[in-house]
Design an enzyme around this catalytic site. Structure first.
Site, mmCIF file in Angstrom:
data_model
loop_
_atom_site.group_PDB
_atom_site.id
_atom_site.type_symbol
_atom_site.label_atom_id
_atom_site.label_comp_id
_atom_site.label_asym_id
_atom_site.label_seq_id
_atom_site.Cartn_x
_atom_site.Cartn_y
_atom_site.Cartn_z
ATOM 1 N N GLY A 1 -10.657 -11.458 -12.003
ATOM 2 C CA GLY A 1 -9.709 -10.377 -12.252
ATOM 3 C C GLY A 1 -8.986 -10.495 -13.575
ATOM 4 O O GLY A 1 -8.744 -9.492 -14.262
ATOM 5 N N SER B 1 -6.670 -2.090 -0.713
ATOM 6 C CA SER B 1 -6.292 -1.285 -1.875
ATOM 7 C C SER B 1 -7.449 -0.494 -2.475
ATOM 8 O O SER B 1 -7.262 0.688 -2.827
ATOM 9 C CB SER B 1 -5.621 -2.154 -2.938
ATOM 10 O OG SER B 1 -6.444 -3.227 -3.328
ATOM 11 N N ASP C 1 -3.159 -8.217 -8.079
ATOM 12 C CA ASP C 1 -2.741 -8.807 -6.807
ATOM 13 C C ASP C 1 -3.587 -10.048 -6.542
ATOM 14 O O ASP C 1 -4.457 -10.043 -5.677
ATOM 15 C CB ASP C 1 -2.901 -7.765 -5.687
ATOM 16 C CG ASP C 1 -2.631 -8.341 -4.315
ATOM 17 O OD1 ASP C 1 -1.958 -9.383 -4.221
ATOM 18 O OD2 ASP C 1 -3.100 -7.750 -3.322
ATOM 19 N N HIS D 1 0.807 -1.218 0.000
ATOM 20 C CA HIS D 1 0.000 0.000 0.000
ATOM 21 C C HIS D 1 0.840 1.268 0.000
ATOM 22 O O HIS D 1 0.416 2.299 -0.528
ATOM 23 C CB HIS D 1 -0.965 -0.032 1.182
ATOM 24 C CG HIS D 1 -1.982 -1.118 1.060
ATOM 25 N ND1 HIS D 1 -2.437 -1.859 2.130
ATOM 26 C CD2 HIS D 1 -2.623 -1.631 -0.031
ATOM 27 C CE1 HIS D 1 -3.313 -2.751 1.711
ATOM 28 N NE2 HIS D 1 -3.442 -2.631 0.409
ATOM 29 N N GLU E 1 -13.820 -8.285 -7.914
ATOM 30 C CA GLU E 1 -13.635 -9.325 -6.901
ATOM 31 C C GLU E 1 -14.468 -10.539 -7.291
ATOM 32 O O GLU E 1 -15.661 -10.411 -7.562
ATOM 33 C CB GLU E 1 -14.038 -8.810 -5.517
ATOM 34 C CG GLU E 1 -14.046 -9.841 -4.432
ATOM 35 C CD GLU E 1 -12.730 -10.593 -4.311
ATOM 36 O OE1 GLU E 1 -12.772 -11.838 -4.197
ATOM 37 O OE2 GLU E 1 -11.655 -9.949 -4.327
#
Length: 285
Positions: A148, A104, A168, A18, A122
């Site tokens: 994703g 995030s 990620d 982050h 998501e």
């Protein structure tokens, strides 16, 4: 999907991830023209560190709580401001009254300007619904219950013409690095001018070497690798650190991280203080 980030929220790798994300967003904010952000594996976006699941692992104790009680690290003012926004009773220099850690998508949302936009994806249905609830106050955000990797094909190129793609994934499957390398190649072909930040865990070094080799051979012109290692790599059954592949990073970003990562090691009081920063392709400047 078994991964639940609440068990790991605020740990050392979360903090590093982050911090780097905030610096990239600050760079994008330097120009008045709008930018877009695509967060491909967004999670729920918000974590209560007093939750019994977070308490079970206590990983935040070695991560965000150590950072909070250390002297302020230069360059992190925007990151501290976001943390303060979610913990208004918290004061710098202490961990008291600090309970909520933003993931995030919420960190990005807090740093967007009125002309900017976030697309957060998501795959886990419950997490996507939780993320939708968290993002309701932010008009410039969209939440999608979506894979994703498929989102990279569906949303790139971004209409803003400049922006950031954060990738990620949970790294749950043995072929994750192979799938990721292919997805990066395809995404870059769709949007070569974009800024990409790909986060990965440092566990099994041979898998990372193969991942780097695949990216180096991909033809992508400018790729910076930046790793923050906080355990000696004598075991691969634990998280020894984390890394980023940054495609089209800001000018001199490698030098900025070379100065910042040792300061983060100091603040986090890590047992091992490894910093690996090198170019997979291209060069500084």
């Amino acid at each position: 999907m078994n991964y639940r980030h609440i068990y790991h929220a605020g740990n050392i790798s979360d903090v590093v991830k982050h911090v780097v994300l905030t610096l990239l967003l600050e760079h994008l904010r330097l120009k008045e023209t709008p930018f877009g952000v695509l967060d491909t594996h967004a999670g729920t976006g918000f974590y209560d560190l007093q939750d019994e699941r977070a308490q079970k692992t206590s990983e935040a104790q070695d991560g965000i709580y150590k950072l909070l009680t250390a002297p302020p690290v230069p360059d992190l003012a925007a990151y501290y401001d976001v943390l303060k926004n979610f913990n208004p009773g918290w004061s710098a220099g202490t961990a008291e009254a600090f309970q909520f850690y933003p993931g995030s998508p919420l960190l990005v949302a807090r740093l967007l300007r009125s002309q900017d936009r976030l697309i957060a994806c998501e795959l886990h249905r419950d997490d996507a619904e939780a993320l939708r609830r968290q993002m309701r106050p932010f008009a410039q955000t969209q939440v999608h219950h979506r894979d994703g990797y498929e989102a990279l094909r569906g949303f790139l190129p971004l209409p803003e013409k400049r922006g950031l793609v954060l990738i990620d994934p949970p790294y749950e499957t043995p072929d994750e690095f192979d799938r990721l390398a292919q997805a990066i190649r395809e995404a870059y072909a769709r949007w070569p001018q974009g800024l990409y930040a790909i986060w990965y865990p440092v566990k099994e070094r041979p898998a990372i070497w193969r991942f780097h080799e695949a990216l180096a051979a991909s033809g992508i012109a400018k790729q910076l690798c930046a790793e923050f290692i906080y355990h000696e790599e004598t075991r691969h059954d634990r998280l020894n650190g984390c890394g980023f592949i940054l495609i089209n990073p800001p000018w001199q970003f490698d030098e900025r991280l070379r100065k910042l990562f040792p300061l983060l090691h100091d603040a986090l009081q890590t047992e091992h203080r490894g910093v690996n920063i090198n170019w997979l392709s291209g060069e500084a400047g």
